[in-house]
Design a protein around this motif. Structure first.
Motif, mmCIF file in Angstrom:
data_model
loop_
_atom_site.group_PDB
_atom_site.id
_atom_site.type_symbol
_atom_site.label_atom_id
_atom_site.label_comp_id
_atom_site.label_asym_id
_atom_site.label_seq_id
_atom_site.Cartn_x
_atom_site.Cartn_y
_atom_site.Cartn_z
ATOM 1 N N GLU A 145 0.802 -1.346 0.149
ATOM 2 C CA GLU A 145 -0.048 -0.091 0.252
ATOM 3 C C GLU A 145 0.962 1.325 -0.038
ATOM 4 O OE1 GLU A 145 -3.796 -0.322 2.517
ATOM 5 O OE2 GLU A 145 -2.527 -1.583 3.452
ATOM 6 N N THR A 146 2.227 1.213 0.095
ATOM 7 C CA THR A 146 3.060 2.332 0.488
ATOM 8 C C THR A 146 3.170 3.110 -1.185
ATOM 9 O OG1 THR A 146 4.779 0.926 0.391
ATOM 10 C CG2 THR A 146 4.277 1.473 2.577
ATOM 11 N N GLN A 147 3.590 4.207 -0.967
ATOM 12 C CA GLN A 147 3.660 4.901 -2.429
ATOM 13 C C GLN A 147 4.568 6.225 -2.169
ATOM 14 O OE1 GLN A 147 -0.507 5.720 -2.765
ATOM 15 N NE2 GLN A 147 -0.185 7.953 -2.130
ATOM 16 N N PRO A 148 5.076 6.556 -3.192
ATOM 17 C CA PRO A 148 6.225 7.887 -3.060
ATOM 18 C C PRO A 148 5.920 9.089 -2.173
ATOM 19 C CG PRO A 148 6.283 6.768 -5.325
ATOM 20 C CD PRO A 148 4.997 6.335 -4.618
ATOM 21 N N SER A 149 4.564 9.228 -2.241
ATOM 22 C CA SER A 149 4.344 10.631 -1.641
ATOM 23 C C SER A 149 2.605 10.182 -1.334
ATOM 24 C CB SER A 149 4.084 11.831 -2.460
ATOM 25 O OG SER A 149 3.416 11.624 -3.452
ATOM 26 N N GLY A 150 2.176 10.870 -0.475
ATOM 27 C CA GLY A 150 0.800 10.876 0.360
ATOM 28 C C GLY A 150 0.518 11.195 1.848
ATOM 29 N N VAL A 151 0.010 10.365 2.401
ATOM 30 C CA VAL A 151 -0.392 10.403 3.996
ATOM 31 C C VAL A 151 0.671 9.751 4.497
ATOM 32 C CG1 VAL A 151 -1.933 10.112 5.487
ATOM 33 C CG2 VAL A 151 -2.981 10.522 3.384
ATOM 34 N N PRO A 152 1.199 10.434 5.486
ATOM 35 C CA PRO A 152 2.474 9.683 6.181
ATOM 36 C C PRO A 152 1.997 8.417 7.001
ATOM 37 C CG PRO A 152 2.308 12.152 6.789
ATOM 38 C CD PRO A 152 1.064 11.886 5.907
ATOM 39 N N ALA A 153 2.881 7.422 6.770
ATOM 40 C CA ALA A 153 2.480 6.021 7.623
ATOM 41 C C ALA A 153 3.570 5.524 8.243
ATOM 42 C CB ALA A 153 1.710 5.224 6.571
ATOM 43 N N ALA A 203 -5.380 5.270 4.438
ATOM 44 C CA ALA A 203 -5.572 5.837 5.735
ATOM 45 C C ALA A 203 -6.751 5.812 6.451
ATOM 46 C CB ALA A 203 -5.054 7.144 5.406
ATOM 47 N N SER A 204 -7.883 5.739 5.627
ATOM 48 C CA SER A 204 -9.262 5.809 6.207
ATOM 49 C C SER A 204 -9.398 4.438 7.017
ATOM 50 C CB SER A 204 -10.322 6.009 5.316
ATOM 51 O OG SER A 204 -10.297 4.760 4.162
ATOM 52 N N ARG A 205 -8.607 3.298 6.801
ATOM 53 C CA ARG A 205 -8.779 2.042 7.235
ATOM 54 C C ARG A 205 -7.903 1.685 8.481
ATOM 55 N NH1 ARG A 205 -9.090 0.931 1.589
ATOM 56 N NH2 ARG A 205 -6.938 -0.134 1.795
ATOM 57 N N SER A 206 -6.901 2.744 8.603
ATOM 58 C CA SER A 206 -5.874 2.798 9.539
ATOM 59 C C SER A 206 -6.211 3.454 10.760
ATOM 60 C CB SER A 206 -4.512 3.059 8.952
ATOM 61 O OG SER A 206 -3.468 3.049 9.935
ATOM 62 N N LYS A 207 -5.357 3.473 11.643
ATOM 63 C CA LYS A 207 -5.499 4.325 12.920
ATOM 64 C C LYS A 207 -4.469 5.527 13.067
ATOM 65 C CE LYS A 207 -8.503 1.836 15.028
ATOM 66 N NZ LYS A 207 -8.133 0.901 16.340
ATOM 67 N N PRO A 208 -4.936 6.843 13.317
ATOM 68 C CA PRO A 208 -3.828 7.829 13.546
ATOM 69 C C PRO A 208 -3.015 7.687 14.429
ATOM 70 C CG PRO A 208 -6.127 8.390 14.331
ATOM 71 C CD PRO A 208 -6.162 6.869 13.803
ATOM 72 N N ILE A 209 -1.819 8.353 14.174
ATOM 73 C CA ILE A 209 -0.846 8.778 15.229
ATOM 74 C C ILE A 209 -0.699 10.094 15.225
ATOM 75 C CG2 ILE A 209 1.612 8.069 15.879
ATOM 76 C CD1 ILE A 209 1.674 6.063 13.375
ATOM 77 N N GLN A 210 -0.661 10.752 16.578
ATOM 78 C CA GLN A 210 -0.360 12.190 16.840
ATOM 79 C C GLN A 210 0.851 12.567 17.392
ATOM 80 O OE1 GLN A 210 -2.618 13.979 15.606
ATOM 81 N NE2 GLN A 210 -4.497 12.616 15.217
ATOM 82 N N LYS A 214 2.600 16.369 11.882
ATOM 83 C CA LYS A 214 1.587 16.054 11.089
ATOM 84 C C LYS A 214 0.944 14.649 11.379
ATOM 85 C CE LYS A 214 0.339 15.848 6.052
ATOM 86 N NZ LYS A 214 0.733 16.056 4.932
ATOM 87 N N THR A 215 -0.287 14.445 11.287
ATOM 88 C CA THR A 215 -0.991 13.187 11.638
ATOM 89 C C THR A 215 -0.281 12.025 10.787
ATOM 90 O OG1 THR A 215 -2.946 14.139 12.536
ATOM 91 C CG2 THR A 215 -3.035 11.993 12.035
#
Length: 280
Positions: free
Chosen positions: A96-104, A130-137, A163-164
């Motif tokens: 699911e990882t990609q070069p850019s987007g939402v941090p994970a 990201a919508s299926r995962s859990k946020p990290i603050q 950033k979340t």
């Protein structure tokens, strides 16, 4: 010889022509390379000594055996789940990882990519993942829920980005309340807490630690201002070790390049090195 496995016979070997520089050049080249080797060995010895000192310092500071100047208030005992909220990540596979987007953050990266803190995320996912995962603050402390060895269990990393981000499956998220995140990450890595993780871990080939076991950990915590000071002292020690490791890597690259060039005659030995080599 014929076929895939080529061989060099004695006769062909004897006919090989190898360029040989003057003996004075050979001697100087050997001395220069010895100087580089000594520098690498010296840096390695220093790194080992600094790591040992830091480990001993951490053991004393994280257990209250040694107090920093200006701190004398008693430490309090508590269970981790009384001073933090504990959740678990989901999804975020490598595919699911990609070069850019939402941090994970994936659980394997806690072992391979990050040390005590995360200041810059290395992996990204799409909004759908990201919508299926859990946020990290900011301030969350992340632990891998599994590993290949009991000794690995308990490795912790403080997420210090603003950033979340989103946590992959098998990442345990500890969200502390009135506890310094970096101090907590160091404490998880300390001898006494790692011993508890080792005792509570389950499984053989793949070892697991569960949220309930993490929550039940008994901790002895100093006041918050002392936690911050301890974390700062240990981070300073880690930065010093990191700079020494970079210096050693640079020396290794320099030695490798010198060897390649000196042994092929593609470089002149600098006058400064000639002078030092003459007295070596």
């Amino acid at each position: 010889g014929a076929g895939r496995n080529k061989t060099l016979g004695q006769e062909e070997f004897n006919r090989l022509r190898i360029p040989v520089p003057p003996i004075a050049y050979q001697s100087t080249a050997v001395r220069v390379l010895r100087i580089a080797d000594r520098a690498i060995k010296k840096a390695t010895t220093l790194i080992v000594a600094k790591r040992k000192l830091k480990k001993g310092l951490a053991q004393k500071l994280l257990t209250g055996m040694r107090r920093l100047p200006g701190f004398a208030q008693p430490w309090r005992s508590c269970r981790l789940d009384t001073v933090s909220r504990i959740t678990k990540g989901a999804g975020v596979t490598k595919d699911e990882t990609q070069p850019s987007g939402v941090p994970a953050v994936r659980y394997g990266e806690l072992y391979t990519t990050y040390d005590v803190r995360i200041d810059e995320v290395q992996s990204f996912i799409g909004a759908d993942s990201a919508s299926r995962s859990k946020p990290i603050q900011h301030g969350d402390v992340l632990l891998p829920g599994s590993g290949e060895d009991r000794i690995e269990i308990g490795k912790a990393v403080a997420y210090m980005c603003d950033k979340t981000a989103y946590a992959g499956g098998d990442v345990i998220i500890v969200s502390p309340k009135h506890v310094n995140s970096v101090f907590l990450a160091y404490m998880f890595d300390g001898t006494s807490v790692r011993r508890e993780f080792y005792r509570r871990a389950q499984g053989e080939s793949i070892v697991h630690i569960y949220m309930r076991d993490v929550g039940r950990l008994e901790l002895r915590l100093p006041p918050l201002d002392e936690q911050c000071r301890i974390a700062a002292v240990l981070e300073a020690a880690d930065r010093e070790i990191g700079l020494l490791e970079k210096k050693r890597s640079a020396l290794c690259e320099l030695s490798k390049g010198l060897m390649q060039k000196l042994l092929t005659g593609n470089v002149r030995v600098p006058a400064s090195m000639l002078k030092e080599a003459a007295h070596a």
